[in-house]
Design a protein around this motif. Sequence first.
Motif, PDB file in Angstrom:
ATOM      1  N   LEU A 123      -6.689  84.521 126.270  1.00 37.11           N
ATOM      2  CA  LEU A 123      -7.324  83.484 127.140  1.00 37.11           C
ATOM      3  C   LEU A 123      -8.198  82.897 126.374  1.00 37.11           C
ATOM      4  O   LEU A 123      -9.273  83.300 125.716  1.00 37.11           O
ATOM      5  N   GLY A 124      -8.474  81.326 126.387  1.00 31.75           N
ATOM      6  CA  GLY A 124      -9.402  80.551 125.974  1.00 31.75           C
ATOM      7  C   GLY A 124     -10.687  80.234 127.035  1.00 31.75           C
ATOM      8  O   GLY A 124     -10.041  80.590 128.107  1.00 31.75           O
ATOM      9  N   SER A 125     -11.453  79.443 127.059  1.00 32.54           N
ATOM     10  CA  SER A 125     -12.140  78.867 128.249  1.00 32.54           C
ATOM     11  C   SER A 125     -11.557  78.005 129.084  1.00 32.54           C
ATOM     12  O   SER A 125     -11.714  78.258 130.292  1.00 32.54           O
ATOM     13  N   MET A 126     -10.467  77.483 128.471  1.00 36.03           N
ATOM     14  CA  MET A 126      -9.646  76.568 129.139  1.00 36.03           C
ATOM     15  C   MET A 126      -8.771  77.127 129.992  1.00 36.03           C
ATOM     16  O   MET A 126      -8.730  77.100 131.358  1.00 36.03           O
ATOM     17  N   GLU A 127      -8.267  78.125 129.654  1.00 37.70           N
ATOM     18  CA  GLU A 127      -7.269  79.032 130.527  1.00 37.70           C
ATOM     19  C   GLU A 127      -7.752  79.668 131.615  1.00 37.70           C
ATOM     20  O   GLU A 127      -7.475  79.862 132.831  1.00 37.70           O
TER      21      GLU A 127
ATOM     22  N   ALA B 140     -10.815  78.798 133.142  1.00 37.02           N
ATOM     23  CA  ALA B 140     -11.102  77.880 134.008  1.00 37.02           C
ATOM     24  C   ALA B 140     -10.155  77.724 134.806  1.00 37.02           C
ATOM     25  O   ALA B 140     -10.085  77.395 135.962  1.00 37.02           O
TER      26      ALA B 140
ATOM     27  N   LEU C 236     -14.850  81.938 143.402  1.00 35.12           N
ATOM     28  CA  LEU C 236     -15.545  83.455 142.653  1.00 35.12           C
ATOM     29  C   LEU C 236     -16.813  83.054 141.982  1.00 35.12           C
ATOM     30  O   LEU C 236     -16.772  82.280 141.149  1.00 35.12           O
TER      31      LEU C 236
ATOM     32  N   LEU D 165     -18.744  84.109 139.355  1.00 33.51           N
ATOM     33  CA  LEU D 165     -18.627  84.672 138.158  1.00 33.51           C
ATOM     34  C   LEU D 165     -19.950  84.628 137.371  1.00 33.51           C
ATOM     35  O   LEU D 165     -20.387  83.636 137.331  1.00 33.51           O
ATOM     36  N   THR D 166     -20.329  85.599 136.704  1.00 29.78           N
ATOM     37  CA  THR D 166     -21.490  85.509 135.862  1.00 29.78           C
ATOM     38  C   THR D 166     -21.187  85.000 134.616  1.00 29.78           C
ATOM     39  O   THR D 166     -19.880  85.087 133.907  1.00 29.78           O
ATOM     40  N   ASP D 167     -22.225  84.496 133.552  1.00 30.18           N
ATOM     41  CA  ASP D 167     -21.952  84.241 132.112  1.00 30.18           C
ATOM     42  C   ASP D 167     -21.307  85.419 131.698  1.00 30.18           C
ATOM     43  O   ASP D 167     -20.319  85.358 130.648  1.00 30.18           O
TER      44      ASP D 167
ATOM     45  N   VAL E 210     -17.589  86.411 132.376  1.00 32.81           N
ATOM     46  CA  VAL E 210     -16.731  85.352 131.631  1.00 32.81           C
ATOM     47  C   VAL E 210     -16.745  85.683 130.067  1.00 32.81           C
ATOM     48  O   VAL E 210     -15.722  85.681 129.668  1.00 32.81           O
TER      49      VAL E 210
ATOM     50  N   ARG F 290     -11.302  88.346 127.321  1.00 32.99           N
ATOM     51  CA  ARG F 290     -10.369  87.903 126.268  1.00 32.99           C
ATOM     52  C   ARG F 290      -8.916  87.748 126.643  1.00 32.99           C
ATOM     53  O   ARG F 290      -8.224  86.993 126.281  1.00 32.99           O
TER      54      ARG F 290
END
Lengths: 448, 81
Positions: B31-35, B37, B51, B53-55, B58, B62
């Motif tokens: 997964l990339g950040s776009m997927e 999100a 949700l 979520l914390t940094d 996230v 992977r």
Amino acid sequence: MDDILLAGRDSDVCLRLPDPVDRGTLRRLVGEAQARLTGAGLRAGGAAALRLPPSLAYVAHLLATWRTGAQAVLLDHRLTDHEVDRALRRLTPQVVVAPVRSGGGALRVFVDVDAGVTAYSDRPAGSPHAVIQLSSGSTGPSKVIGRTAADLVAEVRRYTEIDGVARPGERIILLPSMVHVLGLVGGLLYGLHAGVELCPPERLSGDAVLAAIAAQDTPATVLGVPFHIGLLASTVPAGPLPQFARMTTGGELVPAAVARAFTDRYGVPLGNMYGMTEVGVIGTDLYGRNRPAIAPAPGIRVREQDGELWVSCPANPYVGLADPTRWADGWLHTRDAGVVDPETGLVTIRGRLDSQVSVGGLKVDLTEVEATVAGLPGVTAAVVVWDDGISAYVQTDGATTEETLDHLIAERLAGFKRPRTLHLLDQLPRTTTGKLVRSAPALRDAAT
Amino acid sequence: MSGQPDLGRADLVQMLAELTAKPTDQVPDRLGSMELAWLVHLVEQRFDRRLDLTDDQVAGVRTVDDALTVFRASLTAPADG
């Protein structure tokens, strides 16, 4: 810079984060940032590298760099240390600005950041440009693209002449990164110049974008990339949104089904923009009437040469690169395949002629990814192709695991450049003359 | 009480198939950040809750399986944090 971007009354709001930031406050923050930059050694004619996520700190330090008479080197905060170190060694800025503290949680569009400024070199900038941006390069390392202050001002003015952009007193719901050309010029610089409020949503979700639209009564234009259209198309609004004026995206073509789902749900114009880091906005279709074609922006000429689109660009935008196949005689060779309608002048883009792809609106050159993967320890050969996503086929020495490769790639390539699928093969397929096969179906077959 | 939320790997793969317009058996595992999100957005819509979520959470995602672990943990946490 003060006249073009920071003019206006102290009380005029220019950003909503979501607390309003007025021009008086922004001018004060820019002044403070300027003192920090010059205190760390930035001088007129030098360069400051900004390695910051979209944030008020980024805006303040960018404007402060220009006010100092220096060049801003924009480094996407998602780049790895490896990528950044390489860029810094090449560009030798006088100072580097990076976060010393970030907050606010995950999926933020705008980040709460405290920036630290550190001295890096005592050299002057390597070129007279006001801004330097890196673009994924076909030869491995990133291409260095420079734009002059006059060129940026001309682009900002170009926006003011385009029918369908947000007008003074309106709002832009800003989704693209302000480090890249659409968010930087089409969002930040145009907004500051024209008196359009910039309102990033609280985070990257459909609900948050709708909440940002609903937060004020003034008309709102959502600026994003095609991914964001899908996000909104799959969100059910809680009520009517009369403020929602339009959505405009750039970066890549919008699939027809996604565009239809969006307009069915919201009934507002879905506009499209075509631009490049080298020249900024090239053409637009902000009412979605010519989809997928675009009309050249005011002052921009586009022509077709042997199937490739060429765009008027008075000066060579590439730093340290004299490649007549990319720029010559005032024309940028876009490497985009396309046609120009001789009667209407409308331009239709038909895809890339090289190995560049778009991932969420960010340009990635597969050659850079392939060169990086092929250069990893334990890798004997690699082919990287676009197969509805970046796919890497890797021939290893037999001892290297997928997990090791994942780790090594993550050290060297920003997330958006990394392969989404990684296939380890004992032997990559080759042609009878020994060349690596690059056909996606053939590679898929070899991997199964 | 913290029963497992009704969310499985197949649900996430189906959501990614919508994003990428690919058959589910061709959806990449990484997964990339776009997927990510996109998945957060659709999971929030489905469960009608946010949700938080914390940094770090996230940053640690992977793969689809990583995302499922993080989502389940968040969904079983008290809704009011």
